[in-house]
Structure formats: C-alpha cells, structure tokens
Design a protein around this motif. Structure first.
Motif, PDB file in Angstrom:
ATOM      1  N   GLU A   1      17.618 -22.139   4.927  1.00 48.11           N
ATOM      2  CA  GLU A   1      18.905 -21.714   4.376  1.00 48.11           C
ATOM      3  C   GLU A   1      19.023 -20.202   4.552  1.00 48.11           C
ATOM      4  OE1 GLU A   1      20.897 -21.851  -0.104  1.00 48.11           O
ATOM      5  OE2 GLU A   1      18.939 -22.733   0.253  1.00 48.11           O
ATOM      6  N   ARG A   2      20.225 -19.731   4.871  1.00 48.00           N
ATOM      7  CA  ARG A   2      20.459 -18.298   5.025  1.00 48.00           C
ATOM      8  C   ARG A   2      21.589 -17.851   4.119  1.00 48.00           C
ATOM      9  NH1 ARG A   2      18.544 -15.933  10.075  1.00 48.00           N
ATOM     10  NH2 ARG A   2      17.550 -17.497  11.400  1.00 48.00           N
ATOM     11  N   GLY A   3      21.537 -16.596   3.692  1.00 48.01           N
ATOM     12  CA  GLY A   3      22.605 -16.053   2.863  1.00 48.01           C
ATOM     13  C   GLY A   3      22.788 -14.570   3.108  1.00 48.01           C
ATOM     14  N   ARG A   4      23.951 -14.087   2.731  1.00 53.81           N
ATOM     15  CA  ARG A   4      24.285 -12.671   2.882  1.00 53.81           C
ATOM     16  C   ARG A   4      24.603 -12.118   1.509  1.00 53.81           C
ATOM     17  NH1 ARG A   4      25.557 -10.164   8.144  1.00 53.81           N
ATOM     18  NH2 ARG A   4      25.294  -7.966   7.653  1.00 53.81           N
ATOM     19  N   PHE A   5      23.965 -11.032   1.090  1.00 55.33           N
ATOM     20  CA  PHE A   5      24.233 -10.490  -0.238  1.00 55.33           C
ATOM     21  C   PHE A   5      24.964  -9.155  -0.197  1.00 55.33           C
ATOM     22  CE2 PHE A   5      20.065  -8.761   0.906  1.00 55.33           C
ATOM     23  CZ  PHE A   5      20.127  -7.447   0.472  1.00 55.33           C
ATOM     24  N   TRP A   6      25.202  -8.598   0.995  1.00 52.51           N
ATOM     25  CA  TRP A   6      25.857  -7.288   1.107  1.00 52.51           C
ATOM     26  C   TRP A   6      26.404  -7.158   2.513  1.00 52.51           C
ATOM     27  CZ3 TRP A   6      25.913  -2.137   2.945  1.00 52.51           C
ATOM     28  CH2 TRP A   6      26.327  -1.152   2.040  1.00 52.51           C
ATOM     29  N   HIS A   7      27.625  -6.692   2.639  1.00 53.63           N
ATOM     30  CA  HIS A   7      28.222  -6.530   3.972  1.00 53.63           C
ATOM     31  C   HIS A   7      28.940  -5.197   4.039  1.00 53.63           C
ATOM     32  CE1 HIS A   7      29.855  -7.415   7.847  1.00 53.63           C
ATOM     33  NE2 HIS A   7      29.492  -8.675   7.806  1.00 53.63           N
ATOM     34  N   LEU A   8      28.599  -4.402   5.028  1.00 48.02           N
ATOM     35  CA  LEU A   8      29.128  -3.048   5.154  1.00 48.02           C
ATOM     36  C   LEU A   8      30.645  -3.028   5.308  1.00 48.02           C
ATOM     37  CD1 LEU A   8      28.199  -0.129   5.182  1.00 48.02           C
ATOM     38  CD2 LEU A   8      27.776  -0.331   7.630  1.00 48.02           C
ATOM     39  N   LYS A   9      31.204  -4.016   6.001  1.00 48.63           N
ATOM     40  CA  LYS A   9      32.659  -3.977   6.191  1.00 48.63           C
ATOM     41  C   LYS A   9      33.397  -4.194   4.868  1.00 48.63           C
ATOM     42  CE  LYS A   9      33.986  -8.717   7.392  1.00 48.63           C
ATOM     43  NZ  LYS A   9      34.731  -9.535   8.366  1.00 48.63           N
ATOM     44  N   ASP A  10      32.786  -4.954   3.928  1.00 48.44           N
ATOM     45  CA  ASP A  10      33.395  -5.123   2.604  1.00 48.44           C
ATOM     46  C   ASP A  10      33.359  -3.808   1.827  1.00 48.44           C
ATOM     47  OD1 ASP A  10      33.751  -7.791   3.209  1.00 48.44           O
ATOM     48  OD2 ASP A  10      31.893  -8.427   2.217  1.00 48.44           O
ATOM     49  N   VAL A  11      32.254  -3.082   1.949  1.00 48.64           N
ATOM     50  CA  VAL A  11      32.132  -1.782   1.286  1.00 48.64           C
ATOM     51  C   VAL A  11      33.171  -0.807   1.845  1.00 48.64           C
ATOM     52  CG1 VAL A  11      30.595   0.200   0.929  1.00 48.64           C
ATOM     53  CG2 VAL A  11      29.693  -2.130   0.770  1.00 48.64           C
ATOM     54  N   ALA A  12      33.362  -0.836   3.175  1.00 49.39           N
ATOM     55  CA  ALA A  12      34.363   0.036   3.797  1.00 49.39           C
ATOM     56  C   ALA A  12      35.767  -0.315   3.310  1.00 49.39           C
ATOM     57  CB  ALA A  12      34.278  -0.064   5.314  1.00 49.39           C
ATOM     58  N   ALA A  13      36.041  -1.619   3.154  1.00 46.10           N
ATOM     59  CA  ALA A  13      37.355  -2.051   2.665  1.00 46.10           C
ATOM     60  C   ALA A  13      37.574  -1.590   1.222  1.00 46.10           C
ATOM     61  CB  ALA A  13      37.474  -3.570   2.759  1.00 46.10           C
ATOM     62  N   GLU A  14      36.525  -1.677   0.398  1.00 46.28           N
ATOM     63  CA  GLU A  14      36.628  -1.191  -0.986  1.00 46.28           C
ATOM     64  C   GLU A  14      36.877   0.318  -0.997  1.00 46.28           C
ATOM     65  OE1 GLU A  14      32.911  -2.362  -2.648  1.00 46.28           O
ATOM     66  OE2 GLU A  14      33.316  -4.501  -2.404  1.00 46.28           O
ATOM     67  N   GLY A  15      36.214   1.029  -0.092  1.00 49.18           N
ATOM     68  CA  GLY A  15      36.411   2.471  -0.001  1.00 49.18           C
ATOM     69  C   GLY A  15      37.834   2.827   0.382  1.00 49.18           C
ATOM     70  N   ARG A  16      38.408   2.048   1.297  1.00 48.50           N
ATOM     71  CA  ARG A  16      39.806   2.281   1.699  1.00 48.50           C
ATOM     72  C   ARG A  16      40.736   2.164   0.490  1.00 48.50           C
ATOM     73  NH1 ARG A  16      41.963  -2.624   4.793  1.00 48.50           N
ATOM     74  NH2 ARG A  16      41.752  -3.354   2.661  1.00 48.50           N
ATOM     75  N   GLU A  17      40.508   1.152  -0.369  1.00 45.49           N
ATOM     76  CA  GLU A  17      41.358   0.968  -1.543  1.00 45.49           C
ATOM     77  C   GLU A  17      41.168   2.113  -2.539  1.00 45.49           C
ATOM     78  OE1 GLU A  17      43.735  -1.278  -1.536  1.00 45.49           O
ATOM     79  OE2 GLU A  17      42.935  -1.696   0.472  1.00 45.49           O
ATOM     80  N   ARG A  18      39.928   2.581  -2.691  1.00 39.33           N
ATOM     81  CA  ARG A  18      39.685   3.735  -3.567  1.00 39.33           C
ATOM     82  C   ARG A  18      40.444   4.956  -3.060  1.00 39.33           C
ATOM     83  NH1 ARG A  18      33.519   5.102  -4.757  1.00 39.33           N
ATOM     84  NH2 ARG A  18      34.584   6.855  -5.777  1.00 39.33           N
ATOM     85  N   ALA A  19      40.387   5.177  -1.748  1.00 42.64           N
ATOM     86  CA  ALA A  19      41.065   6.337  -1.165  1.00 42.64           C
ATOM     87  C   ALA A  19      42.575   6.238  -1.362  1.00 42.64           C
ATOM     88  CB  ALA A  19      40.720   6.451   0.315  1.00 42.64           C
TER      89      ALA A  19
END
Length: 645
Positions: free
Chosen positions: A216-234
């Motif tokens: 089984e594989r999983g993802r717990f963090w994705h850089l593009k999501d962090v960048a999208a959150e940063g865009r909303e903060r800006a």
C-alpha cells in the motif's frame, strides 16, 4: 544522521541485510546494529549504521526496539522537543533523549498521521511485530534518500543505491531513460532511477508491506498543495515575516549534542545563516573554499574569500579556508562512486572536500544555505526568464541580428574565459521559446535536437518521454504567478534531484551531516506565500530574503553579485582532463555501447577547445556518466568502489 537498510521476505534476507548495512558504513561510523524477526513465511531484517548526533549514549542506538515496534531511522527531527512534551503529557515514558525514540513513540500513538507533524529531514523503516507490517517513509521535501527494490512479495531498501547494486552482484539493468534524463539535466530526476528494478520512495510519501504480500502507498504532503495555500495567503494579504521564519528555522537546526559548523561561501544564503547561527553559538566554526589563482583567473571567478572573511570577522566566526586544487583524475571516479547516480555538478567535489576537512577537525554537523535560490528565485535563470518575456517584444529582425553577432563571439581565449559572452549565448538559446520550454532550456544541457544528435537514434522516443515529464511536472499547478511557477518547478525537480542528492551523498561520504535550514517545511510555506514580484524586484533576485538579511548583514554582502558554488571547469578541461576527454570519445564504454555517438561527442570537444562554445559542463558530465556506466556494467556491482583508470 545515519545509514539504514533492510529486507522484507527476501531470499537469504539476513546475509543481504548485513551486506547492505556494511556498504553504508561511511554514513555511520559510530555504531552498527541489526534486527531480525519472522514475518509470514519469511523474515524481516533491519540494519543501521549510526552517526551519533543527539543522545550519544546507548539509549539512542538502532535499530530501536520498544514494545513490539522496531525503527531504523536516518535524519533529524527539529520539533522533537515539542513532540516529546506532548507525548510525555499523554503518559509516554522515555528512556533516553534521542529524537529516534520520539519518532518511534509518535508512530505508536498516531501511525501514518504522525508524518505531516514531523519537522525535519528523515527516511526510515518501522516494523510492527504484532501485525508483521513494515512501513517505509521519506521526508516532505526529499532531503534524505530512500531506495528500494521489490521482487515478488519481497522488498529490500537502503539509504544508497550502491548498497542495492552490491547485494545483487551487478545484475541490475541500467535504465537508459534515466541516462537520457541525466544527459539532459546533468542529474537523474527523483522520479527516475538509474537501475530499472530500483526506485526512489517519493518525497512526502510512505509505503506499507503486509505479510500477505499486499503493498500500500500513501502521500502525506505535496508541495503543489503548499504552493496553492501560499497563493491564497498572498491574495489575502497575509504576507509572512521571512526574517522571523528563517531565524527560527536556523535556531532549530542548531539542535545537537556535538559541534555544529557552517558552510560560508561569502554569498547571501550562507552568510545569513552563519550570522544567525553565530548569535546562538558564539565562536561557531565556518568552512570556505578558494581555488588556485590561475584556475580562478581563467574561469573569471569572483573573489568570494574576501566576503567570507568579512562575515567571519564581523560575527566572530572561526573561519577555516580550504584551497581546492584537487587531483581531479583521482576524485572523479571516487565522487562518481559516492554519488550513486550520474550527477554532473562539480559542486559535489567542493562539498566533499569541505566536509572532509570539517570531519578531520572533529565536526560532524554543518549548516548549508542550500534551497534559498529555488524557493526565493535567486538563480540567474529566474531573472533571465523574466527578461526573456521583454526580449520577445523586441522586433524579430533586431533579435536575429543580435543573435548572429553574439554567436560569432568566442567564450574563451587561450588565457581566460569570458563569462559575459557565455551568459549571452546561454540567454539567446532560450529567450524566444514558450514559457515551459524556455524554463527547461535555461538550465538543462541540450535542446531536443542536440540531445537526439548525441545519443543512439533508437532512443528518440525516450527523449520525448523525458521532455514530456518535465512539461507535466512544471504545469502541474494552478499558480497564476510566473516566478512562483518557476520556484515550484525547481523545488519539485532541481532541488531533490540535484542539490539535495549531491549534498547528502558528498557529505555522508565524509561521515558528516549537512542540514539545510532553508529547506524546512515552515520556510517553504512562507516562501510560497510571497508573491513573485516581491522575490524578483527590478533585476534583484531573492529580494524579500535580501530585505530580511539586510537587518543582520552589511549591504555589501547582501547586494553583491551572485557567486557560484561550483568549480573552475574550463580550467580543468583545458589542463587536467583533456586527455581523459579524448580517451572517452575514442574508446569509452558509452561510445562502444552505442549509447553516445562518437562524432557528436568529438564535435562538442572541438568547439569547446576552440573557445567558440562553452561545453565544459557538458564534457564534465560525460566523464561522470562514463565512470558511472563503467561501474554499473562491470559485473562486479556498483557497490564496488572504483579506482581511476
């Protein structure tokens, strides 16, 4: 910081795990540990080589076993004190002071949900004796490596690819697509691996093996999501205090039970970190490099030593200067062995030599300014791509005339190189192209036609696959900010594929841990909340970081021209390495195998020798690729350390 390895339901697993672990001895000279346990119809075997940094006592030894959980772990958790306090409040009793024990107990309490809570660099394997499950995980940004191979229901993993190559006795098949990617970039992207059967666990992800054979594989963090959150903060006007974030990260990265030193090139990034570190650790040591005067003159390199001395004097830093006049004919095969995959950045030699000198002086931990350029748009390519948008508005006839004039200029004479001409030729090679193509061309080695002319014609489809992958990664976001799109592309590809990879391998070859305070989850979150027009202002890259640093550093340091953490390649190529280049062209394994075409390679060397084009980086990478390929196809296994030939 350590070396980890293990096998899960793998034939002859104990002997394999032992050899994996032994191959990683340079990563952890302070101790070795083994663990074995039945699982299903097989066994699990975990190995560990320890570089003791925090809790130097036996309570920090690994693999660490506690109430049915076993952990082999490589890395550092900079928020371990907070996690320890939270777990203690919940009733956990700790035996020692290591972050390894904190990680193990965090896993027991939260399982994979603990992963996004971890702030640090890590790769680990954790086994549960009750369920028989093995989980592998890797940090959010890919600072620490983790290679693995699966066969049937079995799995092996290790901190370095050479360990996997060693235990398979040279039977691994070279992945030619990875070599094509390596030629394009001068490194292998994190999404690919130089051997077909092996893979890299992606950053911010985990993999679980079960006794019944399921994976089984999983993802717990994705850089593009962090960048999208940063865009909303800006957009909301919630701009971060970059100075506060970088200062806090630097302070956390000093957490250690052994001495910590810094890299100090005299440039902005390392000077800022060194100044901040000196506040917390007065008299901290720093290491800097210089080159032979004739090499630096030929390469037209700036005098970085002067600036490093200025910073050291101002902040009471104990500066150690290392002159790099290496025997590159000896170092080339050694570095190729340690780098695991064909990586053509000579900065790896600088890192290795600095870390070796620090280690001889008793230093195990160093801070590096790696990552600031990717996150804050500090590379020349970022500004150049912005300037290209303006250049495209110049009438086409004028552009054609300028391009023709620059093309006729030499990049070097017999006595010196001309950096401005090299930069101009580089700029004009991509200035007319569409955004993604221009960005790729601004930092890669060849355009599509040049790459096709260099390699086996049967690999044309592979070239297109590699180019498509770059386009897919670059476009995989919803950012409306060109500068941050470039920063995101770099942080997903260039940073883990090249800079973090060579930093890890080169430093660990010298049994030294390098920490990267800019490549911290909180710094990354803050960086992507900064709009692109605050990162590049006028012709100043990293403008927002420079504003922060100017409160601490002299303006002369903050606003000096950007230096290069590189090597005098043109000087080396014209002197030390010219005979080796001729040998590789006429009788190299890559040419004999048909992977590279002799005529195209000879043309590169001739243009470089004549001073018409600067192909020194291309030729250096061909040499690294040649040495790597010799080791990979020798039949002895890439885990066998080579010597110069």
């Amino acid at each position: 910081m350590c070396g980890i390895a293990g096998t899960y339901r793998w034939p002859d697993g104990k002997a394999v795990a032992d050899r994996l672990t032994d191959t990683l001895a340079h990563r952890g000279p302070d101790g070795a540990g083994r663990y074995s346990h039945p699982v299903g119809d097989g066994e699990v075997h975990l190995g560990h080589r320890r570089l003791a940094i925090i809790d130097l006592s036996g309570t920090g030894a690994q693999p660490m076993l506690s109430d049915g959980l076993v952990l082999t772990y490589n890395g550092e958790l900079y928020n371990a004190p907070e996690l320890r306090a939270e777990l203690t409040a919940a009733g956990v009793r700790f035996r020692g002071t290591s972050d390894t024990e904190v990680l193990l107990e965090a896993w027991r309490r939260w399982g994979t949900d603990c992963l996004p809570r971890l702030r640090g660099m890590f790769a680990f394997g954790i086994f549960d004796e009750r369920t028989g499950e093995l989980v592998l995980a890797r940090d959010q940004l890919g600072i620490k490596p983790l290679f693995l191979m699966r066969r049937g229901e079995g799995l092996v993993f290790a901190s370095e690819l050479k360990a996997l190559a060693a235990v398979t006795g040279g039977s691994l098949e070279v992945d030619h697509a990875a070599l094509v990617a390596s030629l394009l970039y001068y490194w292998v992207p994190d999404s690919r691996c130089a051997f077909r059967e092996a893979e890299k666990l992606p950053p911010g992800s985990w993999l679980r093996c079960r006794p019944d054979g399921r994976v089984e594989r999983g993802r717990f963090w994705h850089l593009k999501d962090v960048a999208a959150e940063g865009r909303e903060r800006a957009r909301a006007g919630d701009l971060p205090d970059i100075a506060a974030v970088v200062e806090e990260s630097t302070r956390r990265h000093l957490l250690s039970d052994v001495p910590v030193a810094t890299f100090l090139s005299g440039g902005l990034d390392s000077s800022y970190l060194t100044a901040l570190a000196a506040r917390d650790r007065p008299g901290i040591s720093a290491y800097t490099i210089g080159f032979r005067a004739e090499d630096a003159r030929f390469e037209a390199m700036p005098d970085d030593l002067r600036y490093a001395r200025q910073v050291a004097g101002r902040f009471g830093v104990d500066l150690h200067e290392i002159e790099i006049a290496p025997d590159v004919l000896d170092l080339l095969p050694r570095m190729t062995y340690h780098l695991d995959e064909p990586i053509g950045d000579p900065a790896a030699i600088n890192t290795f030599l600095i870390c070796s000198a620090a280690r001889e002086a008793g230093v195990k931990v160093m801070l590096s300014g790696m990552g600031a350029d990717e996150l804050f748009a500090g590379y020349r390519k970022h500004l150049a791509n912005l300037l290209a948008l303006r250049y495209q508005r110049v009438p086409r006839p004028l552009r054609r005339g300028l391009s023709g004039a620059v093309d006729r200029l030499p990049v070097a004479s017999s006595r010196r190189g001309y950096r401005s001409v090299r930069f101009a030729k580089r700029f004009l090679s991509f200035a007319d192209l569409p955004e993604e193509t221009a960005f790729r061309r601004s930092y890669t080695m060849y355009d599509r036609d040049e790459l096709l002319a260099l390699i086996d014609p049967d690999l044309a489809g592979t070239v297109d696959d590699v180019l498509t992958e770059h386009a897919d990664v670059y476009r995989d976001n919803e950012l409306d900010d060109f500068v941050n799109r470039m920063c995101l592309g770099d942080s997903r590809m260039f940073l883990p594929g090249l800079n973090l990879a060579y930093t890890d391998r080169s430093s660990m070859a010298a049994s030294t841990e390098v920490r990267v305070p800019y490549v911290d989850v909180e710094v990354v979150r803050a960086a992507f909340a900064v709009p692109g027009d605050r990162k590049i202002v006028g012709r100043q890259g990293k403008a927002v970081l420079k504003e922060a640093a100017a409160t601490v550093l002299p303006r002369e340091i903050v606003y000096r021209p950007k230096g290069l953490f590189s090597a005098p390649l043109r000087a080396w190529m014209s002197r030390d390495l010219a005979p080796l280049v001729r040998e590789v062209i006429h009788d190299g394994e890559l040419v004999r195998s048909g992977f590279l075409r002799r005529d195209a390679l000879a043309r590169l060397a001739a243009e470089d020798a004549a001073g018409h084009r600067d192909h020194s980086k291309h030729l250096w990478h061909v040499l690294t690729l040649e040495y790597w390929y010799r080791g990979a196809t020798s039949g002895a296994g890439h885990g066998t350390r080579p010597t110069a030939q």
